[in-house]
Scaffold this active site. Structure first.
Site, PDB file in Angstrom:
ATOM      1  N   ARG A   1      57.781  59.741  20.338  1.00 26.35           N
ATOM      2  CA  ARG A   1      58.594  60.683  19.543  1.00 26.35           C
ATOM      3  C   ARG A   1      57.701  61.694  18.816  1.00 26.35           C
ATOM      4  O   ARG A   1      58.044  62.865  18.699  1.00 26.35           O
ATOM      5  CB  ARG A   1      59.484  59.927  18.551  1.00 26.35           C
ATOM      6  CG  ARG A   1      60.430  60.871  17.813  1.00 26.35           C
ATOM      7  CD  ARG A   1      61.440  60.144  16.966  1.00 26.35           C
ATOM      8  NE  ARG A   1      60.793  59.338  15.939  1.00 26.35           N
ATOM      9  CZ  ARG A   1      61.435  58.456  15.188  1.00 26.35           C
ATOM     10  NH1 ARG A   1      62.732  58.257  15.340  1.00 26.35           N
ATOM     11  NH2 ARG A   1      60.789  57.757  14.268  1.00 26.35           N
TER      12      ARG A   1
ATOM     13  N   TYR B   1      56.368  63.864  10.988  1.00 23.81           N
ATOM     14  CA  TYR B   1      55.849  62.581  10.529  1.00 23.81           C
ATOM     15  C   TYR B   1      56.417  61.452  11.369  1.00 23.81           C
ATOM     16  O   TYR B   1      57.354  61.647  12.151  1.00 23.81           O
ATOM     17  CB  TYR B   1      56.159  62.369   9.040  1.00 23.81           C
ATOM     18  CG  TYR B   1      57.600  62.028   8.710  1.00 23.81           C
ATOM     19  CD1 TYR B   1      58.609  62.993   8.798  1.00 23.81           C
ATOM     20  CD2 TYR B   1      57.961  60.737   8.327  1.00 23.81           C
ATOM     21  CE1 TYR B   1      59.928  62.680   8.498  1.00 23.81           C
ATOM     22  CE2 TYR B   1      59.269  60.414   8.016  1.00 23.81           C
ATOM     23  CZ  TYR B   1      60.249  61.388   8.102  1.00 23.81           C
ATOM     24  OH  TYR B   1      61.557  61.072   7.807  1.00 23.81           O
TER      25      TYR B   1
ATOM     26  N   LEU C   1      68.520  62.229  14.592  1.00 28.32           N
ATOM     27  CA  LEU C   1      67.179  61.783  14.956  1.00 28.32           C
ATOM     28  C   LEU C   1      67.313  60.654  15.980  1.00 28.32           C
ATOM     29  O   LEU C   1      68.166  59.769  15.821  1.00 28.32           O
ATOM     30  CB  LEU C   1      66.424  61.276  13.726  1.00 28.32           C
ATOM     31  CG  LEU C   1      64.963  60.962  14.051  1.00 28.32           C
ATOM     32  CD1 LEU C   1      64.152  62.246  14.206  1.00 28.32           C
ATOM     33  CD2 LEU C   1      64.332  60.084  12.992  1.00 28.32           C
TER      34      LEU C   1
ATOM     35  N   ARG D   1      48.704  82.092   3.276  1.00 26.66           N
ATOM     36  CA  ARG D   1      50.166  81.992   3.309  1.00 26.66           C
ATOM     37  C   ARG D   1      50.748  83.232   3.968  1.00 26.66           C
ATOM     38  O   ARG D   1      50.552  84.355   3.480  1.00 26.66           O
ATOM     39  CB  ARG D   1      50.733  81.833   1.890  1.00 26.66           C
ATOM     40  CG  ARG D   1      52.226  81.537   1.905  1.00 26.66           C
ATOM     41  CD  ARG D   1      52.818  81.419   0.516  1.00 26.66           C
ATOM     42  NE  ARG D   1      54.231  81.110   0.601  1.00 26.66           N
ATOM     43  CZ  ARG D   1      55.189  81.972   0.901  1.00 26.66           C
ATOM     44  NH1 ARG D   1      54.874  83.233   1.148  1.00 26.66           N
ATOM     45  NH2 ARG D   1      56.447  81.597   0.977  1.00 26.66           N
TER      46      ARG D   1
ATOM     47  N   GLU E   1      74.729  60.649  11.022  1.00 24.38           N
ATOM     48  CA  GLU E   1      73.835  59.505  10.808  1.00 24.38           C
ATOM     49  C   GLU E   1      73.702  59.259   9.318  1.00 24.38           C
ATOM     50  O   GLU E   1      74.330  59.948   8.517  1.00 24.38           O
ATOM     51  CB  GLU E   1      72.461  59.771  11.446  1.00 24.38           C
ATOM     52  CG  GLU E   1      71.796  61.037  10.957  1.00 24.38           C
ATOM     53  CD  GLU E   1      70.518  61.401  11.716  1.00 24.38           C
ATOM     54  OE1 GLU E   1      69.840  60.511  12.228  1.00 24.38           O
ATOM     55  OE2 GLU E   1      70.215  62.611  11.756  1.00 24.38           O
TER      56      GLU E   1
ATOM     57  N   LYS F   1      61.443  65.213  13.963  1.00 28.82           N
ATOM     58  CA  LYS F   1      61.221  64.444  12.726  1.00 28.82           C
ATOM     59  C   LYS F   1      60.315  65.243  11.782  1.00 28.82           C
ATOM     60  O   LYS F   1      59.109  65.000  11.692  1.00 28.82           O
ATOM     61  CB  LYS F   1      60.616  63.080  13.080  1.00 28.82           C
ATOM     62  CG  LYS F   1      60.719  62.063  11.948  1.00 28.82           C
ATOM     63  CD  LYS F   1      60.467  60.671  12.471  1.00 28.82           C
ATOM     64  CE  LYS F   1      60.290  59.647  11.376  1.00 28.82           C
ATOM     65  NZ  LYS F   1      61.460  59.478  10.514  1.00 28.82           N
TER      66      LYS F   1
END
Ligand code: PMP
Length: 285
Positions: A52, A33, A205, A100, A180, A148
């Site tokens: 990114r 995301y 990140l 799945r 972080e 991310k």
């Protein structure tokens, strides 16, 4: 007011938007995301977020859902349809819907693309004046924090732990050093005015706001050191602050109940917040 959102090629009311129960984002957190901020109806550092996104997609071998110019057009249409002046645009790409199976779905499975807006006050935040109280929490996340991904269970638990302890947010600590914040990059300022921030690696990140703030700090002749710093060094720092797309720059005034500096937002954090907002307003598209 119900928002217009974007799901797989369609602009829909948020109440009509649907995603498959077989989506790998839902079943495996197999997705990435980005969050882009909006000020005055314009997008902040869109190019940085796209760069990114491309890297996250490549690292997970996720197919690209659309070219950058198409993604820009979707962002802009959502801003305009929702009359968004200030807030965030959330964009998620997952490996799509398939039976799945722990094996990746067959080639040609279409990635899912979802975007929605959230109106949020970004410029005027009470915590910019009061500062944040931080609690340290062990960093128990996986080893590729530079991607991310939507697997945000542990950061949510860290934040929950911080709230339970009366703090506003968590700083994650591994082998005594700060990696972080739960959803932001962590920075300190030493007694002699050096901005210290964790260097880039798989451990954190690579924040788009972090990069912008380091560039602005250099322009302001604030010395910058990208290196590890311990929790103890942070507690005895002159200043501490966080950066992220949704918080810009926010001062930290307390870590584990220990006041930072004089326990008030520091001058460098305040200045960087000001210039980050001014610069963003100038460069937003
Ligand atoms: N680190 C983590 C773990 C984050 O979740 C975020 C925000 N998504 C950041 C740092 C800050 O990144 P950015 O400045 O690009 O929002």
């Amino acid at each position: 007011m119900t928002r217009t959102v974007y799901v797989n090629g369609e602009y829909l009311s948020e109440t009509d938007a649907k995603i498959s129960i077989f989506d790998r984002g839902f079943l495996f957190a197999d997705g990435v995301y980005e969050v882009v901020s909006v000020l005055g109806g314009k997008l902040l550092d869109f190019a940085g977020h796209m760069k990114r996104l491309r890297r996250s997609l490549a690292e997970l071998e996720l197919p690209s859902p659309a070219e950058d110019d198409e993604l820009l057009a979707i962002h802009r249409r959502l801003v305009s349809e929702n009359g968004l002046d200030e807030g965030l645009i959330y964009m998620q790409v997952t490996r799509g819907a398939a039976d799945r199976d722990f094996l990746f779905p067959p080639k040609g499975t279409r990635p899912s693309l979802v975007l929605f807006t959230q109106a949020v006050a970004l410029r005027d935040k009470p915590s910019a004046e009061t500062g944040l109280r931080i609690a340290s929490v062990p960093d128990l996340r996986w080893g590729r924090r530079d991607i991310k991904t939507v697997q945000l269970l542990y950061p949510s638990m860290a934040k929950m732990d911080a709230k339970r302890r009366g703090a506003d947010d968590a700083w994650l600590v591994e082998d005594g050093v700060v990696t972080e914040g739960s959803s932001n990059n962590a920075h300190i300022v030493t007694a002699d005015g050096v901005l210290v921030t964790r260097d880039l690696s798989h451990s954190i990140l690579h924040g788009i706001t972090r990069a912008a703030v380091l560039r602005l700090a250099a322009e302001e002749n604030i010395p910058v050191e990208e290196r590890n710093f311990t929790l103890d060094e942070a507690k005895s720092a002159a200043e501490a602050f966080i950066t992220s797309a949704s918080s810009f720059v926010l001062p930290v005034v307390e870590i584990d109940l220990h006041p930072i500096g004089d326990g008030k937002p520091g001058p460098i954090a305040k200045r960087l917040r000001q210039i980050y907002i001014a610069e963003s307003e100038k460069t937003a598209i």
